[in-house]
Write an enzyme that holds these catalytic residues in place. Structure first.
Site, mmCIF file in Angstrom:
data_model
loop_
_atom_site.group_PDB
_atom_site.id
_atom_site.type_symbol
_atom_site.label_atom_id
_atom_site.label_comp_id
_atom_site.label_asym_id
_atom_site.label_seq_id
_atom_site.Cartn_x
_atom_site.Cartn_y
_atom_site.Cartn_z
ATOM 1 C CB SER A 144 -0.888 0.014 1.255
ATOM 2 O OG SER A 144 -1.559 1.252 1.364
ATOM 3 C CE1 TYR A 158 -4.287 -1.944 4.945
ATOM 4 C CE2 TYR A 158 -3.320 0.199 4.474
ATOM 5 C CZ TYR A 158 -3.874 -0.991 4.038
ATOM 6 O OH TYR A 158 -4.020 -1.222 2.690
HETATM 7 P P1 NAP Z 1 -11.644 -5.427 -0.079
HETATM 8 O O1 NAP Z 1 -12.478 -4.974 -1.221
HETATM 9 O O2 NAP Z 1 -12.095 -5.140 1.315
HETATM 10 O O3 NAP Z 1 -11.377 -7.008 -0.250
HETATM 11 C C1 NAP Z 1 -10.597 -7.667 0.715
HETATM 12 C C2 NAP Z 1 -10.459 -9.106 0.313
HETATM 13 O O4 NAP Z 1 -9.618 -9.745 1.297
HETATM 14 C C3 NAP Z 1 -11.779 -9.843 0.318
HETATM 15 O O5 NAP Z 1 -11.783 -10.764 -0.737
HETATM 16 C C4 NAP Z 1 -11.757 -10.543 1.670
HETATM 17 O O6 NAP Z 1 -12.488 -11.753 1.689
HETATM 18 C C5 NAP Z 1 -10.301 -10.877 1.808
HETATM 19 N N1 NAP Z 1 -9.915 -11.127 3.188
HETATM 20 C C6 NAP Z 1 -10.028 -10.321 4.266
HETATM 21 N N2 NAP Z 1 -9.555 -10.925 5.366
HETATM 22 C C7 NAP Z 1 -9.141 -12.151 4.970
HETATM 23 C C8 NAP Z 1 -8.580 -13.261 5.652
HETATM 24 N N3 NAP Z 1 -8.315 -13.212 6.965
HETATM 25 N N4 NAP Z 1 -8.286 -14.372 4.935
HETATM 26 C C9 NAP Z 1 -8.542 -14.436 3.606
HETATM 27 N N5 NAP Z 1 -9.096 -13.422 2.913
HETATM 28 C C10 NAP Z 1 -9.379 -12.295 3.597
HETATM 29 O O7 NAP Z 1 -10.160 -4.821 -0.172
HETATM 30 P P2 NAP Z 1 -9.299 -4.241 -1.397
HETATM 31 O O8 NAP Z 1 -9.412 -2.771 -1.332
HETATM 32 O O9 NAP Z 1 -9.570 -4.967 -2.644
HETATM 33 O O10 NAP Z 1 -7.844 -4.590 -0.839
HETATM 34 C C11 NAP Z 1 -7.060 -5.639 -1.372
HETATM 35 C C12 NAP Z 1 -5.634 -5.397 -0.932
HETATM 36 O O11 NAP Z 1 -5.214 -4.130 -1.422
HETATM 37 C C13 NAP Z 1 -5.450 -5.348 0.587
HETATM 38 O O12 NAP Z 1 -4.240 -5.978 0.941
HETATM 39 C C14 NAP Z 1 -5.369 -3.858 0.874
HETATM 40 O O13 NAP Z 1 -4.654 -3.586 2.042
HETATM 41 C C15 NAP Z 1 -4.663 -3.361 -0.367
HETATM 42 N N6 NAP Z 1 -4.854 -1.945 -0.644
HETATM 43 C C16 NAP Z 1 -6.071 -1.428 -0.922
HETATM 44 C C17 NAP Z 1 -6.180 -0.065 -1.158
HETATM 45 C C18 NAP Z 1 -7.496 0.598 -1.469
HETATM 46 O O14 NAP Z 1 -7.558 1.834 -1.505
HETATM 47 N N7 NAP Z 1 -8.570 -0.146 -1.714
HETATM 48 C C19 NAP Z 1 -5.066 0.756 -1.102
HETATM 49 C C20 NAP Z 1 -3.848 0.176 -0.804
HETATM 50 C C21 NAP Z 1 -3.743 -1.171 -0.585
HETATM 51 P P3 NAP Z 1 -14.026 -11.785 2.193
HETATM 52 O O15 NAP Z 1 -14.793 -11.087 1.106
HETATM 53 O O16 NAP Z 1 -14.370 -13.223 2.301
HETATM 54 O O17 NAP Z 1 -14.046 -11.025 3.482
#
Ligand code: NAP
Length: 249
Positions: A144, A158
């Site tokens: 991130s 985080y």
């Molecule tokens: P999201 O839409 O909230 O999706 C999170 C995903 O992770 C879901 O598929 C969820 O599964 C899964 N997950 C959560 N806890 C888990 C666990 N303990 N074991 C297995 N799966 C788990 O998040 P996103 O925004 O796509 O984020 C994806 C990655 O990108 C993360 O690592 C996040 O930190 C990073 N990121 C995101 C952003 C942003 O702005 N969105 C920015 C920087 C980095 P369930 O649906 O079953 O809960």
């Protein structure tokens, strides 16, 4: 199909789901891991299969070692040797100042984002390393921009959990370069997904996105494009890199 089996942790929603779709279109068979969203994961598998690739949904909490072993074993049994891991599963918690954070909250953030990602990377290396009988492969860690910006007053826990992912990427890439394994990371900026609602600010990506150099939030697909490029032979000489996908933030 061409590329082999890819495990995408947290592939049921957001960036992971977009990566599953694009990876399938690029010729990967895709194992969609999820924690709770069974229906969403099954829907992504249907989209993967619609491209002609093979798909599989596996429930596993990446904070649990036994679940991770089950995930890797099931993917290999059903789809064939795993040659790509997208270490994407991640969580945040409601915005607050660091001094207010409970031990339970900090432990959970580190368990999913850091411990889980480390153990998934370890399992991938154990199975991909040529010295262990594997055929090599690629690991893409989803870090991130928080790792560099620190997320003061919001999510310092985080941000720290993601700083470790950058360090993992650099060190592991150097350690397994001669094992036929490339290790890289993407650092997404403000991306429009559900994760912001979990942090108590559903409009955060759009609200803050306007103040970034490109004047908008990013999409999950824009991050997935970089991840799938890092999985591909087009990035054959790239390892140990952390690529910002942040609109210049
Ligand atoms: P999201 O839409 O909230 O999706 C999170 C995903 O992770 C879901 O598929 C969820 O599964 C899964 N997950 C959560 N806890 C888990 C666990 N303990 N074991 C297995 N799966 C788990 O998040 P996103 O925004 O796509 O984020 C994806 C990655 O990108 C993360 O690592 C996040 O930190 C990073 N990121 C995101 C952003 C942003 O702005 N969105 C920015 C920087 C980095 P369930 O649906 O079953 O809960």
């Amino acid at each position: 199909m061409g590329n082999g089996t890819a495990i995408i942790t947290g592939g049921s929603r957001g960036i992971g789901a977009a990566t599953a779709r694009l990876a399938a279109a690029a010729g990967w068979d895709v194992c969609v891991n999820y924690a709770r969203s069974d229906k969403a994961a099954q829907a992504i598998v249907a989209e993967v299969e619609a491209t002609g690739a093979r798909g599989l949904a596996v429930q596993a909490d990446v904070a649990e070692e036994a679940d991770i072993l089950h995930l890797f074993d099931t993917a290999a049994e059903q789809l064939g040797p795993v040659t790509a891991l997208v270490n994407n599963a991640g969580v945040i918690a409601p915005q607050m100042r660091f001094a207010e954070m409970s031990a339970e909250r900090i432990a959970r953030i580190l368990a999913v984002n850091t411990y889980g990602a480390l153990l998934c990377a370890r399992e991938a290396v154990r199975r991909m390393a040529k010295s262990r009988g594997g055929q090599g492969g690629v690991i893409v860690n989803v870090s991130s921009m928080a790792a560099r910006l620190g997320s003061p007053n919001e999510y310092v826990d985080y941000a720290a959990s993601k700083g470790a992912i950058d360090t993992l990427t650099v060190g592991l890439a150097k350690e397994v370069g001669n094992e036929g394994i490339r290790v890289n990371a993407v650092r997404p900026g403000l991306i429009d997904t559900d994760i912001h609602a979990d942090g108590g600010a559903p409009d955060r990506a759009h609200r803050l996105g306007v103040s970034t150099p490109m004047g908008r939030a990013g999409t999950a697909e824009e991050v997935a494009e970089t991840i799938v490029w890092l999985m591909s032979e087009k990035s054959a000489y790239v390892t140990g890199a952390c690529i910002d996908v942040s609109g210049g933030r």
